[in-house]
Enzyme design. Structure first.
Site, PDB file in Angstrom:
ATOM      1  N   SER A  13     -54.673 -93.182 -25.458  1.00  0.00           N
ATOM      2  CA  SER A  13     -53.617 -94.193 -26.032  1.00  0.00           C
ATOM      3  C   SER A  13     -52.481 -94.440 -24.977  1.00  0.00           C
ATOM      4  O   SER A  13     -51.879 -95.547 -24.856  1.00  0.00           O
ATOM      5  CB  SER A  13     -53.148 -94.039 -27.552  1.00  0.00           C
ATOM      6  OG  SER A  13     -52.124 -92.910 -27.497  1.00  0.00           O
ATOM      7  N   ASN A  14     -52.005 -93.029 -24.237  1.00  0.00           N
ATOM      8  CA  ASN A  14     -50.969 -93.456 -23.427  1.00  0.00           C
ATOM      9  C   ASN A  14     -51.630 -94.078 -22.156  1.00  0.00           C
ATOM     10  O   ASN A  14     -50.869 -94.917 -21.663  1.00  0.00           O
ATOM     11  CB  ASN A  14     -50.106 -91.881 -22.815  1.00  0.00           C
ATOM     12  CG  ASN A  14     -49.216 -91.435 -24.113  1.00  0.00           C
ATOM     13  OD1 ASN A  14     -48.125 -91.967 -24.057  1.00  0.00           O
ATOM     14  ND2 ASN A  14     -49.789 -90.705 -24.826  1.00  0.00           N
ATOM     15  N   HIS A 108     -44.815 -85.701 -23.470  1.00  0.00           N
ATOM     16  CA  HIS A 108     -45.099 -84.557 -24.437  1.00  0.00           C
ATOM     17  C   HIS A 108     -44.560 -85.062 -25.923  1.00  0.00           C
ATOM     18  O   HIS A 108     -43.333 -85.682 -25.579  1.00  0.00           O
ATOM     19  CB  HIS A 108     -44.297 -83.374 -23.958  1.00  0.00           C
ATOM     20  CG  HIS A 108     -44.514 -82.130 -24.839  1.00  0.00           C
ATOM     21  ND1 HIS A 108     -45.732 -81.478 -25.143  1.00  0.00           N
ATOM     22  CD2 HIS A 108     -43.797 -81.638 -25.863  1.00  0.00           C
ATOM     23  CE1 HIS A 108     -45.772 -80.424 -25.832  1.00  0.00           C
ATOM     24  NE2 HIS A 108     -44.352 -80.649 -26.514  1.00  0.00           N
TER      25      HIS A 108
HETATM   26  C1  GRF Z   1     -50.344 -87.196 -26.725  1.00  0.00           C
HETATM   27  O1  GRF Z   1     -49.282 -86.962 -27.781  1.00  0.00           O
HETATM   28  C2  GRF Z   1     -49.278 -86.933 -25.448  1.00  0.00           C
HETATM   29  O2  GRF Z   1     -47.901 -86.540 -25.475  1.00  0.00           O
HETATM   30  C3  GRF Z   1     -50.079 -85.328 -25.512  1.00  0.00           C
HETATM   31  O3  GRF Z   1     -51.405 -85.569 -25.747  1.00  0.00           O
HETATM   32  C4  GRF Z   1     -51.529 -86.914 -26.660  1.00  0.00           C
HETATM   33  C5  GRF Z   1     -52.356 -87.667 -25.787  1.00  0.00           C
HETATM   34  O4  GRF Z   1     -52.800 -88.713 -26.502  1.00  0.00           O
HETATM   35  N1  GRF Z   1     -49.852 -84.879 -24.061  1.00  0.00           N
HETATM   36  P1  GRF Z   1     -53.713 -90.142 -25.908  1.00  0.00           P
HETATM   37  O5  GRF Z   1     -54.812 -89.326 -25.382  1.00  0.00           O
HETATM   38  O6  GRF Z   1     -52.769 -90.533 -24.877  1.00  0.00           O
HETATM   39  O7  GRF Z   1     -53.905 -90.990 -27.018  1.00  0.00           O
END
Ligand code: GRF
Length: 200
Positions: A13-14, A108
């Protein structure tokens, strides 16, 4: 145009937030490649849908340095300027960090230095903090430890469980990650020890 490489292991999602910002012209660069260490990572589909080249580098059965060298090689082939970890579930070895000095970012789900490591929203919720949040930081050899680029606070609501808190923190991650990438790509910062002075 500056080039970003994104490393993922899962949902992505990021990654999607970075793809959307790039498409909107607000990332300050393009996403040149997405590398996953997990072939089934859902984020790979997001990249493909956006027309971003993908690479899978399986880490299993390989020493960490060898895996990292393979990923660095893939990133280099795409002439990447900045590497973004986005749910990449591997610690980086010095082999990796030497290839991209001060050029690796991570997001994070806590206000670092509180609650590094796994399941940060749950750690924060169990601890009973009233405010948590999201952090983007430069990656060094420590765990979730490098210089901080951006943070956003997220209140812990009375009715929150760990999942509700994690979901609201994730929305904050999606806001601050593209912004942090833009600052780094534009070089609008000065490093003094572990403090990053940002301008603009
Ligand atoms: C996020 O909460 C990020 O902060 C952590 O892992 C998760 C990844 O989520 N490092 P996504 O794969 O980006 O949805």
């Amino acid at each position: 145009m500056k080039k970003v490489g994104v490393l993922i292991s899962g949902r992505g999602s990021n990654l999607q937030a970075l793809i959307d910002a790039a498409a909107a012209g607000s990332l300050g660069g393009t996403i040149a490649v997405v590398v996953s260490n997990v072939a089934s990572a859902a984020g790979l589909e997001r990249a493909r849908r956006a027309g971003v080249p993908v690479e899978v580098c399986d880490h299993r059965g390989r020493p960490r340095e060898e895996h990292d060298a393979a990923v660095v090689e893939r990133l280099g082939a795409h002439e990447v300027d900045l590497v973004c970890l986005a749910g990449y579930m591997r610690l980086l070895s010095p082999v990796f960090l030497r290839a991209f000095p001060d050029r690796v970012l991570n997001v994070h789900p806590s206000l670092l230095p509180a609650f590094p490591g796994k399941d940060a929203p749950r750690q924060a919720w169990e601890h009973g903090v009233k405010v948590s949040g999201a952090t983007v930081h430069v990656v060094d050899e420590g765990l979730d430890a490098g210089p901080i680029v951006a943070q956003e606070a997220v209140p812990v609501l009375e009715e929150d469980g760990p999942d509700e808190l994690a979901a609201r923190i994730l929305e904050a991650e999606h806001r601050i990650y593209p912004r942090a990438v833009r600052i780094l790509l534009a070089g609008r910062f000065r490093r003094e020890g572990r403090r990053l002075h940002l301008h603009g």
